[in-house]
Design a protein around this motif. Structure first.
Motif, short mmCIF file in Angstrom:
data_model
loop_
_atom_site.label_atom_id
_atom_site.label_comp_id
_atom_site.label_asym_id
_atom_site.label_seq_id
_atom_site.Cartn_x
_atom_site.Cartn_y
_atom_site.Cartn_z
N GLN A 26 45.87 -4.03 9.99
CA GLN A 26 45.85 -5.13 9.03
C GLN A 26 46.65 -6.31 9.56
OE1 GLN A 26 47.41 -3.11 5.58
NE2 GLN A 26 45.38 -2.92 4.66
N VAL A 27 47.77 -6.03 10.19
CA VAL A 27 48.59 -7.10 10.77
C VAL A 27 47.82 -7.79 11.89
CG1 VAL A 27 50.70 -7.59 12.07
CG2 VAL A 27 50.77 -6.04 10.11
N ALA A 28 47.18 -6.99 12.75
CA ALA A 28 46.40 -7.56 13.85
C ALA A 28 45.27 -8.43 13.31
CB ALA A 28 45.85 -6.45 14.74
N LEU A 29 44.60 -7.98 12.26
CA LEU A 29 43.50 -8.76 11.67
C LEU A 29 44.04 -10.06 11.07
CD1 LEU A 29 40.53 -8.94 11.00
CD2 LEU A 29 40.98 -7.70 8.89
N LYS A 30 45.18 -10.00 10.41
CA LYS A 30 45.79 -11.20 9.83
C LYS A 30 46.15 -12.17 10.95
CE LYS A 30 49.59 -12.90 7.07
NZ LYS A 30 51.02 -12.89 7.13
N ASN A 31 46.76 -11.67 12.03
CA ASN A 31 47.12 -12.53 13.15
C ASN A 31 45.88 -13.15 13.78
OD1 ASN A 31 49.82 -11.96 12.82
ND2 ASN A 31 49.86 -10.38 14.39
N ARG A 32 44.82 -12.38 13.90
CA ARG A 32 43.58 -12.90 14.47
C ARG A 32 43.00 -14.01 13.60
NH1 ARG A 32 39.71 -11.46 18.26
NH2 ARG A 32 37.68 -12.33 17.79
N LYS A 33 43.01 -13.80 12.30
CA LYS A 33 42.48 -14.81 11.38
C LYS A 33 43.31 -16.10 11.46
CE LYS A 33 39.04 -12.59 9.67
NZ LYS A 33 37.69 -13.01 10.04
N GLU A 34 44.63 -15.94 11.60
CA GLU A 34 45.48 -17.12 11.76
C GLU A 34 45.17 -17.86 13.05
OE1 GLU A 34 49.48 -15.67 11.47
OE2 GLU A 34 49.34 -15.35 9.31
N LEU A 35 44.98 -17.11 14.13
CA LEU A 35 44.65 -17.72 15.41
C LEU A 35 43.29 -18.41 15.35
CD1 LEU A 35 45.50 -18.27 18.29
CD2 LEU A 35 44.63 -16.01 18.92
N GLU A 36 42.32 -17.78 14.70
CA GLU A 36 41.00 -18.40 14.53
C GLU A 36 41.13 -19.72 13.78
OE1 GLU A 36 38.54 -15.51 12.58
OE2 GLU A 36 38.15 -14.41 14.44
N ALA A 37 41.93 -19.73 12.72
CA ALA A 37 42.11 -20.95 11.93
C ALA A 37 42.75 -22.05 12.76
CB ALA A 37 42.95 -20.65 10.69
N LYS A 38 43.75 -21.69 13.56
CA LYS A 38 44.42 -22.68 14.41
C LYS A 38 43.47 -23.25 15.46
CE LYS A 38 49.04 -20.90 13.68
NZ LYS A 38 50.22 -20.26 14.25
N MET A 39 42.69 -22.36 16.08
CA MET A 39 41.74 -22.83 17.11
C MET A 39 40.65 -23.70 16.48
SD MET A 39 41.14 -20.07 20.05
CE MET A 39 42.42 -19.66 21.20
N ALA A 40 40.22 -23.32 15.29
CA ALA A 40 39.20 -24.12 14.61
C ALA A 40 39.73 -25.53 14.33
CB ALA A 40 38.79 -23.44 13.31
N THR A 41 40.99 -25.62 13.97
CA THR A 41 41.61 -26.92 13.72
C THR A 41 41.70 -27.73 15.01
OG1 THR A 41 42.89 -26.03 11.87
CG2 THR A 41 43.67 -28.08 12.87
N VAL A 42 42.17 -27.09 16.06
CA VAL A 42 42.36 -27.78 17.34
C VAL A 42 41.04 -28.29 17.91
CG1 VAL A 42 43.02 -27.43 19.76
CG2 VAL A 42 44.49 -26.59 17.93
N PHE A 43 40.00 -27.46 17.82
CA PHE A 43 38.72 -27.81 18.44
C PHE A 43 37.71 -28.40 17.47
CE2 PHE A 43 40.44 -24.50 21.30
CZ PHE A 43 40.45 -25.24 22.48
N SER A 44 38.11 -28.69 16.25
CA SER A 44 37.15 -29.15 15.24
C SER A 44 36.37 -30.39 15.67
CB SER A 44 37.86 -29.41 13.91
OG SER A 44 38.81 -30.45 14.05
N GLU A 45 37.04 -31.33 16.30
CA GLU A 45 36.36 -32.56 16.73
C GLU A 45 35.32 -32.27 17.81
OE1 GLU A 45 35.35 -36.45 16.46
OE2 GLU A 45 36.79 -35.41 15.18
N LYS A 46 35.64 -31.35 18.71
CA LYS A 46 34.74 -31.04 19.84
C LYS A 46 33.52 -30.22 19.41
CE LYS A 46 37.27 -32.78 23.17
NZ LYS A 46 36.85 -33.88 23.99
N ILE A 47 33.66 -29.41 18.35
CA ILE A 47 32.57 -28.50 17.98
C ILE A 47 31.85 -28.91 16.70
CG2 ILE A 47 33.65 -26.56 19.16
CD1 ILE A 47 34.53 -25.46 16.47
N LYS A 48 32.18 -30.08 16.18
CA LYS A 48 31.60 -30.50 14.90
C LYS A 48 30.08 -30.64 14.94
CE LYS A 48 32.30 -35.43 15.58
NZ LYS A 48 33.04 -36.60 15.18
N GLU A 49 29.51 -30.87 16.11
CA GLU A 49 28.06 -31.02 16.23
C GLU A 49 27.32 -29.68 16.09
OE1 GLU A 49 26.57 -34.04 16.49
OE2 GLU A 49 28.58 -34.93 16.39
#
Length: 61
Positions: free
Chosen positions: A4-27
């Motif tokens: 559960q901790v690993a899944l929570k950490n993964r979801k947090e990392l996914e959210a951070k990467m989505a934020t960082v790359f949002s401009e590049k992947i918006k298309e």
């Protein structure tokens, strides 16, 4: 519990990467964005695992 901790950490990392790359992947469609972010998180985790194993073996990374 550990999974559960690993899944929570993964979801947090996914959210951070989505934020960082949002401009590049918006298309991309929402589905492709999710797939790409998932792939990037997996690759990042795999590289961290390799570095941690090398460090544990004393390769001095």
């Amino acid at each position: 519990m550990k999974q559960q901790v690993a899944l929570k950490n993964r979801k947090e990392l996914e959210a951070k990467m989505a934020t960082v790359f949002s401009e590049k992947i918006k298309e991309l469609s929402a589905e492709l964005q999710k797939i790409l972010i998932d792939d990037m998180v997996t690759a990042f985790e795999n590289r961290l695992n390799v570095l941690n194993r090398a460090d544990a073996k004393g390769y001095g990374c």
